[in-house]
Design a protein around this motif. Structure first.
Motif, PDB file in Angstrom:
ATOM      1  N   LEU A 137     -45.938  90.754 -95.663  1.00  0.00           N
ATOM      2  CA  LEU A 137     -46.679  90.496 -94.429  1.00  0.00           C
ATOM      3  C   LEU A 137     -47.404  89.155 -94.428  1.00  0.00           C
ATOM      4  O   LEU A 137     -47.494  88.503 -93.386  1.00  0.00           O
ATOM      5  CB  LEU A 137     -47.637  91.649 -94.154  1.00  0.00           C
ATOM      6  CG  LEU A 137     -46.932  92.964 -93.796  1.00  0.00           C
ATOM      7  CD1 LEU A 137     -47.944  94.091 -93.689  1.00  0.00           C
ATOM      8  CD2 LEU A 137     -46.141  92.830 -92.527  1.00  0.00           C
ATOM      9  N   VAL A 138     -47.893  88.711 -95.560  1.00  0.00           N
ATOM     10  CA  VAL A 138     -48.545  87.404 -95.615  1.00  0.00           C
ATOM     11  C   VAL A 138     -47.513  86.288 -95.448  1.00  0.00           C
ATOM     12  O   VAL A 138     -47.745  85.325 -94.700  1.00  0.00           O
ATOM     13  CB  VAL A 138     -49.352  87.244 -96.925  1.00  0.00           C
ATOM     14  CG1 VAL A 138     -49.770  85.812 -97.156  1.00  0.00           C
ATOM     15  CG2 VAL A 138     -50.571  88.147 -96.897  1.00  0.00           C
ATOM     16  N   VAL A 139     -46.369  86.430 -96.102  1.00  0.00           N
ATOM     17  CA  VAL A 139     -45.315  85.419 -95.945  1.00  0.00           C
ATOM     18  C   VAL A 139     -44.787  85.420 -94.512  1.00  0.00           C
ATOM     19  O   VAL A 139     -44.549  84.346 -93.933  1.00  0.00           O
ATOM     20  CB  VAL A 139     -44.181  85.665 -96.970  1.00  0.00           C
ATOM     21  CG1 VAL A 139     -42.951  84.844 -96.645  1.00  0.00           C
ATOM     22  CG2 VAL A 139     -44.665  85.347 -98.368  1.00  0.00           C
ATOM     23  N   ALA A 140     -44.634  86.588 -93.908  1.00  0.00           N
ATOM     24  CA  ALA A 140     -44.169  86.657 -92.522  1.00  0.00           C
ATOM     25  C   ALA A 140     -45.178  86.016 -91.572  1.00  0.00           C
ATOM     26  O   ALA A 140     -44.791  85.299 -90.645  1.00  0.00           O
ATOM     27  CB  ALA A 140     -43.909  88.101 -92.119  1.00  0.00           C
ATOM     28  N   SER A 166     -46.324  81.666 -88.049  1.00  0.00           N
ATOM     29  CA  SER A 166     -47.324  80.706 -87.565  1.00  0.00           C
ATOM     30  C   SER A 166     -46.822  79.268 -87.661  1.00  0.00           C
ATOM     31  O   SER A 166     -47.260  78.416 -86.892  1.00  0.00           O
ATOM     32  CB  SER A 166     -48.633  80.858 -88.332  1.00  0.00           C
ATOM     33  OG  SER A 166     -48.472  80.466 -89.678  1.00  0.00           O
ATOM     34  N   LEU A 167     -45.919  78.984 -88.592  1.00  0.00           N
ATOM     35  CA  LEU A 167     -45.319  77.659 -88.651  1.00  0.00           C
ATOM     36  C   LEU A 167     -44.379  77.418 -87.482  1.00  0.00           C
ATOM     37  O   LEU A 167     -44.290  76.302 -86.962  1.00  0.00           O
ATOM     38  CB  LEU A 167     -44.548  77.478 -89.962  1.00  0.00           C
ATOM     39  CG  LEU A 167     -45.363  77.275 -91.225  1.00  0.00           C
ATOM     40  CD1 LEU A 167     -44.436  77.190 -92.429  1.00  0.00           C
ATOM     41  CD2 LEU A 167     -46.213  76.026 -91.132  1.00  0.00           C
ATOM     42  N   GLY A 175     -54.816  79.118 -82.304  1.00  0.00           N
ATOM     43  CA  GLY A 175     -55.241  79.848 -83.488  1.00  0.00           C
ATOM     44  C   GLY A 175     -54.609  81.217 -83.568  1.00  0.00           C
ATOM     45  O   GLY A 175     -54.048  81.730 -82.599  1.00  0.00           O
ATOM     46  N   ILE A 176     -54.734  81.823 -84.722  1.00  0.00           N
ATOM     47  CA  ILE A 176     -54.079  83.110 -84.961  1.00  0.00           C
ATOM     48  C   ILE A 176     -54.776  84.247 -84.216  1.00  0.00           C
ATOM     49  O   ILE A 176     -54.169  85.266 -83.922  1.00  0.00           O
ATOM     50  CB  ILE A 176     -54.007  83.395 -86.476  1.00  0.00           C
ATOM     51  CG1 ILE A 176     -52.969  84.465 -86.770  1.00  0.00           C
ATOM     52  CG2 ILE A 176     -55.358  83.787 -87.031  1.00  0.00           C
ATOM     53  CD1 ILE A 176     -52.631  84.596 -88.212  1.00  0.00           C
ATOM     54  N   GLY A 177     -56.033  84.075 -83.854  1.00  0.00           N
ATOM     55  CA  GLY A 177     -56.778  85.122 -83.154  1.00  0.00           C
ATOM     56  C   GLY A 177     -56.346  85.321 -81.720  1.00  0.00           C
ATOM     57  O   GLY A 177     -56.572  86.375 -81.137  1.00  0.00           O
TER      58      GLY A 177
END
Length: 96
Positions: free
Chosen positions: A42-45, A50-51, A60-62
């Motif tokens: 999940l962190v890699v995904a 996001s890239l 932003g991710i929020g």
């Protein structure tokens, strides 16, 4: 796309943890493997999406639903724990 990634992570972590449970016969080691595989996937995904996504870079991710990937790590680990308990209880009943 987020939900597909979460379901894929649940499937992979469940397979890894069940194989670990059958090989080592240690529930806590299998749960640790599920946590590690969930976290890694999940962190890699999240990082890869996001890239690719320009909206994440601008706002932003929020502002997107990518934060669901990070927040689903403990939930997926808990679901995998319940699946391990079900499999372990079923194997114990079959042995008796």
């Amino acid at each position: 796309m987020t939900y597909i990634i979460i379901i894929f992570s649940l499937f992979i972590s469940t397979v890894v943890s069940v194989l670990t449970l059958k090989k080592k016969n240690n529930k806590w080691l299998a749960l640790l493997m599920a946590l590690c595989s969930n976290t890694l996937l999940l962190v890699v995904a999240t990082w890869l999406v996001s890239l690719i996504n320009d909206e994440v870079r601008l706002f932003g991710i929020g502002q997107t639903n990518l934060y669901l990937l990070i927040f689903s790590i403990p939930i997926m680990t808990w679901v995998t724990f319940l699946i391990l308990e079900l499999i372990r209880n079923r194997v114990i009943k079959m042995e008796q």
